[in-house]
Design a protein around this motif. Structure first.
Motif, mmCIF file in Angstrom:
data_model
loop_
_atom_site.group_PDB
_atom_site.id
_atom_site.type_symbol
_atom_site.label_atom_id
_atom_site.label_comp_id
_atom_site.label_asym_id
_atom_site.label_seq_id
_atom_site.Cartn_x
_atom_site.Cartn_y
_atom_site.Cartn_z
ATOM 1 N N PRO A 1 120.670 37.683 27.095
ATOM 2 C CA PRO A 1 120.221 37.855 25.721
ATOM 3 C C PRO A 1 119.840 36.525 25.107
ATOM 4 O O PRO A 1 120.306 35.473 25.534
ATOM 5 N N GLY A 2 119.014 36.561 24.090
ATOM 6 C CA GLY A 2 118.637 35.344 23.391
ATOM 7 C C GLY A 2 117.243 35.433 22.834
ATOM 8 O O GLY A 2 116.477 36.327 23.182
ATOM 9 N N PRO A 3 116.881 34.482 21.972
ATOM 10 C CA PRO A 3 115.581 34.519 21.312
ATOM 11 C C PRO A 3 114.404 34.485 22.278
ATOM 12 O O PRO A 3 113.328 34.963 21.967
ATOM 13 N N LEU A 4 114.587 33.856 23.468
ATOM 14 C CA LEU A 4 113.494 33.753 24.423
ATOM 15 C C LEU A 4 113.017 35.133 24.864
ATOM 16 O O LEU A 4 111.858 35.325 25.214
ATOM 17 N N TYR A 5 113.903 36.105 24.843
ATOM 18 C CA TYR A 5 113.579 37.460 25.289
ATOM 19 C C TYR A 5 113.634 38.411 24.103
ATOM 20 O O TYR A 5 114.344 39.417 24.125
ATOM 21 N N VAL B 1 110.945 42.938 -3.165
ATOM 22 C CA VAL B 1 112.245 42.625 -2.586
ATOM 23 C C VAL B 1 112.144 41.221 -2.007
ATOM 24 O O VAL B 1 111.283 40.953 -1.163
ATOM 25 N N SER B 2 113.000 40.322 -2.464
ATOM 26 C CA SER B 2 112.851 38.914 -2.092
ATOM 27 C C SER B 2 114.125 38.312 -1.510
ATOM 28 O O SER B 2 114.358 37.106 -1.614
ATOM 29 N N ARG B 3 114.956 39.133 -0.875
ATOM 30 C CA ARG B 3 116.198 38.633 -0.303
ATOM 31 C C ARG B 3 116.018 38.099 1.117
ATOM 32 O O ARG B 3 116.933 37.490 1.662
ATOM 33 N N MET B 4 114.862 38.333 1.753
ATOM 34 C CA MET B 4 114.630 37.824 3.089
ATOM 35 C C MET B 4 114.408 36.318 3.061
ATOM 36 O O MET B 4 114.005 35.765 2.044
ATOM 37 N N VAL B 5 114.648 35.667 4.204
ATOM 38 C CA VAL B 5 114.517 34.208 4.262
ATOM 39 C C VAL B 5 113.389 33.771 5.202
ATOM 40 O O VAL B 5 113.208 32.572 5.422
ATOM 41 N N GLY B 6 112.642 34.703 5.744
ATOM 42 C CA GLY B 6 111.550 34.355 6.644
ATOM 43 C C GLY B 6 110.475 35.418 6.601
ATOM 44 O O GLY B 6 110.584 36.417 5.875
ATOM 45 N N PRO B 7 109.397 35.222 7.359
ATOM 46 C CA PRO B 7 108.312 36.197 7.400
ATOM 47 C C PRO B 7 108.815 37.586 7.767
ATOM 48 O O PRO B 7 109.618 37.746 8.695
ATOM 49 N N CYS C 1 113.132 40.270 9.828
ATOM 50 C CA CYS C 1 112.564 38.927 9.699
ATOM 51 C C CYS C 1 112.754 38.141 10.993
ATOM 52 O O CYS C 1 113.666 38.411 11.775
ATOM 53 N N GLU C 2 111.900 37.142 11.184
ATOM 54 C CA GLU C 2 112.009 36.307 12.371
ATOM 55 C C GLU C 2 112.839 35.049 12.113
ATOM 56 O O GLU C 2 112.942 34.173 12.965
ATOM 57 N N GLU C 3 113.453 34.951 10.941
ATOM 58 C CA GLU C 3 114.332 33.842 10.612
ATOM 59 C C GLU C 3 115.584 34.374 9.924
ATOM 60 O O GLU C 3 115.627 35.509 9.459
#
Length: 339
Positions: A38-42, A262-268, A285-287
């Protein structure tokens, strides 16, 4: 592979939502220990439920396409569909067929799968750097978009695109209205175009004077950066759009006015999903970390699902309060009806 029947919760009131989910733990759906770590790479790029909520599929950046039985998290009860030679960008089940899945990879290949027989039943190539797809509500065709602003109308049974259209601005993940007569196209300019289908012509126009040579097309404006995704609520009341500005905008589909953001997200915002009753919405989100659930009618924050990392892909089940999401390359599901 279908799960056994269980009674379902009806609509959960806003003030009780967190009470139902606070004590629940998400269930991981891990692949075999010998498989990918597991991990962001996959990363899991896309999650899709079939129309009755009996199967959930994941498409990943490492070309893996897998269909899971949500009742059985062990990988031996899942089905891997092999054939893509590049990272999978988007997947979606046929809205009128429980076992037909469509996937698109960034090498411009669209595949249609029969998940019962594990076979690819149709393939369309040479679509450019394709990254978005949406089924027409009647299941007769798919609209696919690439990163050059081209869109293709594709049949599940034809080996070539039925038609193609070059648009003046690049588009991202689109959505149909429930009649199939309109399609909503989020653009890299931050606007959302509303076009007829299959003609792909503007439907709405401004009713005031414009300068000679300027377009009269009416577009939705709710973002200060690229609009990345859009989703229509099951009730058809709201169109939700997610942007690179970390905002989800909710447009009233009667007057096409942005009722709230809605503005609680921190990334795109890469994906959006409504509950089956349209009462709640969540964005992927991706962040950052955590998934924020918002009450659609009021814009009130009702719950945070804690996560280990960013969750790019999210999808509520179509028939119950059951959320599937990606977390560090692993599918996780939290289900209020799970015993």
């Amino acid at each position: 592979m279908a799960p056994t029947h269980r009674p379902r919760h009806t609509r959960i009131p806003k003030d009780k939502f967190s009470l139902y989910f606070n004590h629940l733990k998400s269930q991981p759906y891990n692949e075999s220990p010998a498989g990918r770590p597991p991990g962001p790479l996959y990363s899991i790029r896309s999650i899709a439920w079939n129309p009755v909520g009996s199967l959930v599929a994941t498409g990943s950046s490492d070309k893996t396409l897998r269909v899971w039985n949500p009742e059985k998290p062990n990988v031996r009860f899942s089905t891997e569909l092999k054939g893509h030679l590049a990272g999978i960008e988007k997947i979606a089940f046929n809205p009128v067929k429980d076992a037909e899945l469509c996937s698109v990879s960034n090498d411009g290949v669209v595949k249609f799968w029969d998940v019962r027989t594990k076979t690819c039943v149709n393939e369309v190539k040479s679509l450019g750097n394709a990254h978005s797809l949406a089924w027409a509500p009647d299941g007769s065709s798919v609209l696919v978009g690439n990163r050059r602003g081209e869109v293709f109308q594709i049949s599940p049974t034809k080996p070539a695109a039925l038609s193609s259209r070059q648009l003046p601005v690049d588009i991202n993940q689109m959505a149909f209205c429930w009649s199939g007569e309109k399609v909503f196209l989020p653009t890299t300019e931050g606007t959302i175009r509303i076009l007829s289908y299959p003609e792909l012509e503007p439907i709405l126009h401004v009713n005031h004077a414009v300068k000679e040579g300027e377009s009269t097309e009416f577009v939705l404006k709710g973002h200060t950066a690229s609009c990345l995704t859009t989703e229509l609520s099951p009730t058809g009341r709201y169109l939700a759009t997610g942007g690179a500005d970390s905002i989800i905008a909710l447009f009233d589909t009667k007057d096409w006015i942005c009722q709230r953001t809605v503005s609680r997200m921190v990334g795109p915002v890469k994906s959006i999903s409504f509950t089956f009753d349209g009462s709640y919405v969540v964005g992927g989100c991706e962040e950052g970390s955590g998934l924020e659930v918002t009450h659609t009618e009021t814009g009130d924050h009702v719950h945070t699902f804690k996560t280990a990392g960013p969750c790019e892909a999210v999808a509520w089940a179509p028939t119950r309060y059951c959320l599937a999401y990606s977390d560090l390359g692993v599918l996780r599901i939290v289900d209020v009806d799970r015993k």
